[in-house]
Design a protein around this motif. Structure first.
Motif, PDB file in Angstrom:
ATOM      1  N   THR A  52      24.642  31.618  26.375  1.00 59.11           N
ATOM      2  CA  THR A  52      25.473  32.461  27.100  1.00 59.11           C
ATOM      3  C   THR A  52      26.126  31.843  28.366  1.00 59.11           C
ATOM      4  OG1 THR A  52      24.181  33.772  28.593  1.00 59.11           O
ATOM      5  CG2 THR A  52      24.344  34.573  26.590  1.00 59.11           C
ATOM      6  N   SER A  53      27.321  32.469  28.504  1.00 58.12           N
ATOM      7  CA  SER A  53      28.040  31.784  29.784  1.00 58.12           C
ATOM      8  C   SER A  53      27.364  31.857  31.245  1.00 58.12           C
ATOM      9  CB  SER A  53      29.553  32.344  30.065  1.00 58.12           C
ATOM     10  OG  SER A  53      30.016  31.958  31.009  1.00 58.12           O
ATOM     11  N   TRP A  54      27.069  30.631  31.650  1.00 56.74           N
ATOM     12  CA  TRP A  54      26.384  30.497  32.863  1.00 56.74           C
ATOM     13  C   TRP A  54      27.507  30.542  34.105  1.00 56.74           C
ATOM     14  CZ3 TRP A  54      28.060  26.778  36.002  1.00 56.74           C
ATOM     15  CH2 TRP A  54      28.487  25.750  35.773  1.00 56.74           C
ATOM     16  N   LYS A  55      28.583  30.349  33.672  1.00 57.98           N
ATOM     17  CA  LYS A  55      29.909  30.298  34.752  1.00 57.98           C
ATOM     18  C   LYS A  55      29.849  31.471  35.348  1.00 57.98           C
ATOM     19  CE  LYS A  55      31.793  26.052  33.440  1.00 57.98           C
ATOM     20  NZ  LYS A  55      33.214  25.324  32.895  1.00 57.98           N
ATOM     21  N   LYS A  56      29.756  32.456  34.521  1.00 56.74           N
ATOM     22  CA  LYS A  56      30.185  33.893  35.301  1.00 56.74           C
ATOM     23  C   LYS A  56      29.243  34.378  36.168  1.00 56.74           C
ATOM     24  CE  LYS A  56      31.937  35.424  30.742  1.00 56.74           C
ATOM     25  NZ  LYS A  56      31.564  36.316  29.633  1.00 56.74           N
ATOM     26  N   ALA A  57      28.024  33.486  36.260  1.00 54.56           N
ATOM     27  CA  ALA A  57      26.739  34.176  37.294  1.00 54.56           C
ATOM     28  C   ALA A  57      27.053  33.024  38.510  1.00 54.56           C
ATOM     29  CB  ALA A  57      25.506  33.708  36.653  1.00 54.56           C
ATOM     30  N   ALA A  58      27.733  32.014  38.373  1.00 56.21           N
ATOM     31  CA  ALA A  58      27.769  31.007  39.442  1.00 56.21           C
ATOM     32  C   ALA A  58      28.891  31.414  40.520  1.00 56.21           C
ATOM     33  CB  ALA A  58      28.543  29.672  39.006  1.00 56.21           C
ATOM     34  N   ALA A  59      28.643  31.015  41.620  1.00 59.46           N
ATOM     35  CA  ALA A  59      29.499  31.097  42.820  1.00 59.46           C
ATOM     36  C   ALA A  59      30.703  30.397  42.769  1.00 59.46           C
ATOM     37  CB  ALA A  59      28.941  31.035  44.348  1.00 59.46           C
ATOM     38  N   LEU A  60      32.311  30.819  42.802  1.00 60.28           N
ATOM     39  CA  LEU A  60      33.157  30.417  42.376  1.00 60.28           C
ATOM     40  C   LEU A  60      34.252  30.254  43.149  1.00 60.28           C
ATOM     41  CD1 LEU A  60      35.336  29.274  39.978  1.00 60.28           C
ATOM     42  CD2 LEU A  60      36.023  31.698  39.795  1.00 60.28           C
ATOM     43  N   SER A  61      34.838  28.991  43.439  1.00 59.10           N
ATOM     44  CA  SER A  61      35.959  28.849  44.561  1.00 59.10           C
ATOM     45  C   SER A  61      36.838  28.105  43.801  1.00 59.10           C
ATOM     46  CB  SER A  61      35.378  27.812  45.728  1.00 59.10           C
ATOM     47  OG  SER A  61      35.165  26.732  45.332  1.00 59.10           O
ATOM     48  N   THR A  62      38.224  28.408  44.413  1.00 56.10           N
ATOM     49  CA  THR A  62      39.572  28.029  43.472  1.00 56.10           C
ATOM     50  C   THR A  62      40.404  27.436  44.436  1.00 56.10           C
ATOM     51  OG1 THR A  62      39.213  29.785  41.826  1.00 56.10           O
ATOM     52  CG2 THR A  62      41.364  28.437  41.881  1.00 56.10           C
ATOM     53  N   VAL A  66      48.352  24.951  38.633  1.00 56.00           N
ATOM     54  CA  VAL A  66      47.054  24.642  38.145  1.00 56.00           C
ATOM     55  C   VAL A  66      46.234  24.367  39.368  1.00 56.00           C
ATOM     56  CG1 VAL A  66      45.900  22.302  37.518  1.00 56.00           C
ATOM     57  CG2 VAL A  66      48.167  22.945  36.583  1.00 56.00           C
ATOM     58  N   VAL A  67      44.969  25.194  39.167  1.00 57.40           N
ATOM     59  CA  VAL A  67      43.887  25.237  40.123  1.00 57.40           C
ATOM     60  C   VAL A  67      42.733  24.408  39.573  1.00 57.40           C
ATOM     61  CG1 VAL A  67      44.657  27.307  40.963  1.00 57.40           C
ATOM     62  CG2 VAL A  67      42.817  27.159  39.085  1.00 57.40           C
ATOM     63  N   LEU A  68      41.927  23.629  40.814  1.00 57.22           N
ATOM     64  CA  LEU A  68      40.607  23.226  40.395  1.00 57.22           C
ATOM     65  C   LEU A  68      39.633  24.574  40.751  1.00 57.22           C
ATOM     66  CD1 LEU A  68      38.747  20.784  40.081  1.00 57.22           C
ATOM     67  CD2 LEU A  68      38.823  20.621  43.009  1.00 57.22           C
ATOM     68  N   ARG A  69      38.746  24.785  39.589  1.00 56.97           N
ATOM     69  CA  ARG A  69      37.712  25.616  39.827  1.00 56.97           C
ATOM     70  C   ARG A  69      36.200  24.829  40.383  1.00 56.97           C
ATOM     71  NH1 ARG A  69      39.175  28.698  34.237  1.00 56.97           N
ATOM     72  NH2 ARG A  69      40.802  29.688  34.960  1.00 56.97           N
ATOM     73  N   ARG A  70      35.734  25.294  41.327  1.00 61.05           N
ATOM     74  CA  ARG A  70      34.152  24.570  41.520  1.00 61.05           C
ATOM     75  C   ARG A  70      33.117  25.824  41.351  1.00 61.05           C
ATOM     76  NH1 ARG A  70      36.693  22.226  47.062  1.00 61.05           N
ATOM     77  NH2 ARG A  70      37.382  24.531  47.145  1.00 61.05           N
ATOM     78  N   PHE A  71      32.375  25.621  40.426  1.00 61.52           N
ATOM     79  CA  PHE A  71      31.258  26.482  40.259  1.00 61.52           C
ATOM     80  C   PHE A  71      29.915  26.043  40.948  1.00 61.52           C
ATOM     81  CE2 PHE A  71      34.168  26.400  36.719  1.00 61.52           C
ATOM     82  CZ  PHE A  71      34.358  28.099  36.508  1.00 61.52           C
ATOM     83  N   ALA A  72      29.501  26.751  41.736  1.00 56.08           N
ATOM     84  CA  ALA A  72      28.024  26.454  42.685  1.00 56.08           C
ATOM     85  C   ALA A  72      27.227  27.376  42.251  1.00 56.08           C
ATOM     86  CB  ALA A  72      28.308  26.529  43.843  1.00 56.08           C
ATOM     87  N   CYS A  73      25.882  26.923  42.732  1.00 55.27           N
ATOM     88  CA  CYS A  73      24.719  28.011  42.454  1.00 55.27           C
ATOM     89  C   CYS A  73      24.729  28.621  43.618  1.00 55.27           C
ATOM     90  CB  CYS A  73      23.355  26.965  42.856  1.00 55.27           C
ATOM     91  SG  CYS A  73      21.679  27.878  42.630  1.00 55.27           S
ATOM     92  N   PRO A  74      24.664  30.099  42.947  1.00 58.53           N
ATOM     93  CA  PRO A  74      24.713  31.332  44.071  1.00 58.53           C
ATOM     94  C   PRO A  74      23.566  31.205  45.263  1.00 58.53           C
ATOM     95  CG  PRO A  74      24.167  32.216  42.134  1.00 58.53           C
ATOM     96  CD  PRO A  74      24.394  30.724  41.752  1.00 58.53           C
ATOM     97  N   GLN A  75      22.347  30.454  44.900  1.00 55.12           N
ATOM     98  CA  GLN A  75      21.235  30.533  45.605  1.00 55.12           C
ATOM     99  C   GLN A  75      21.325  29.306  46.366  1.00 55.12           C
ATOM    100  OE1 GLN A  75      17.535  31.857  44.438  1.00 55.12           O
ATOM    101  NE2 GLN A  75      16.558  29.792  44.650  1.00 55.12           N
ATOM    102  N   CYS A  76      21.543  28.162  46.121  1.00 51.33           N
ATOM    103  CA  CYS A  76      21.464  26.941  46.802  1.00 51.33           C
ATOM    104  C   CYS A  76      22.917  26.263  47.247  1.00 51.33           C
ATOM    105  CB  CYS A  76      20.488  26.186  46.297  1.00 51.33           C
ATOM    106  SG  CYS A  76      20.921  25.122  44.863  1.00 51.33           S
ATOM    107  N   GLY A  77      23.756  26.547  46.755  1.00 50.21           N
ATOM    108  CA  GLY A  77      25.004  26.207  46.818  1.00 50.21           C
ATOM    109  C   GLY A  77      25.224  24.726  46.045  1.00 50.21           C
ATOM    110  N   HIS A  78      24.454  24.443  45.167  1.00 49.00           N
ATOM    111  CA  HIS A  78      24.557  23.075  44.616  1.00 49.00           C
ATOM    112  C   HIS A  78      25.808  23.029  43.762  1.00 49.00           C
ATOM    113  CE1 HIS A  78      23.192  19.110  43.055  1.00 49.00           C
ATOM    114  NE2 HIS A  78      23.609  19.717  41.953  1.00 49.00           N
ATOM    115  N   LEU A  79      26.608  21.999  43.830  1.00 50.38           N
ATOM    116  CA  LEU A  79      27.940  22.033  43.023  1.00 50.38           C
ATOM    117  C   LEU A  79      27.249  21.830  41.375  1.00 50.38           C
ATOM    118  CD1 LEU A  79      30.880  22.192  42.538  1.00 50.38           C
ATOM    119  CD2 LEU A  79      30.965  19.652  43.161  1.00 50.38           C
TER     120      LEU A  79
END
Length: 89
Positions: free
Chosen positions: A30-40, A57-70
């Protein structure tokens, strides 16, 4: 058993997890990106960007919501769906 599916993600016990802190993001397949912290951020505002970049055009950055790892990045138009490139089982 851990199965690495990218530099930043692994699958264990049917869940896609962050390699940095092992936080589970989604069920495998399934999609893991929906659960990630997103910054645009608009690509046109990034340093070094040329003058011919489409302003929407945007740059999407997906990070772990727990530790912030990109975990991943992608470029897209704001209305585009997420690029689902890693959903392995």
């Amino acid at each position: 058993m851990k199965k690495r599916i990218s530099e930043t993600l692994f699958v264990e016990s049917g869940k896609i997890c962050c390699t940095s802190c092992s936080h589970p993001l989604a069920q495998a397949g399934t999609s893991w990106k929906k659960a990630a912290a997103l910054s645009t951020v608009p690509v046109a505002t990034l340093p070094g960007t040329g003058s011919n970049v489409e302003p929407r055009v945007v740059l999407r950055r997906f990070a772990c919501p727990q530790c912030g790892h990109l975990l991943d990045t992608e470029t897209a138009l704001p209305e585009d769906p997420f690029l689902e490139d890693v959903v392995a089982a």
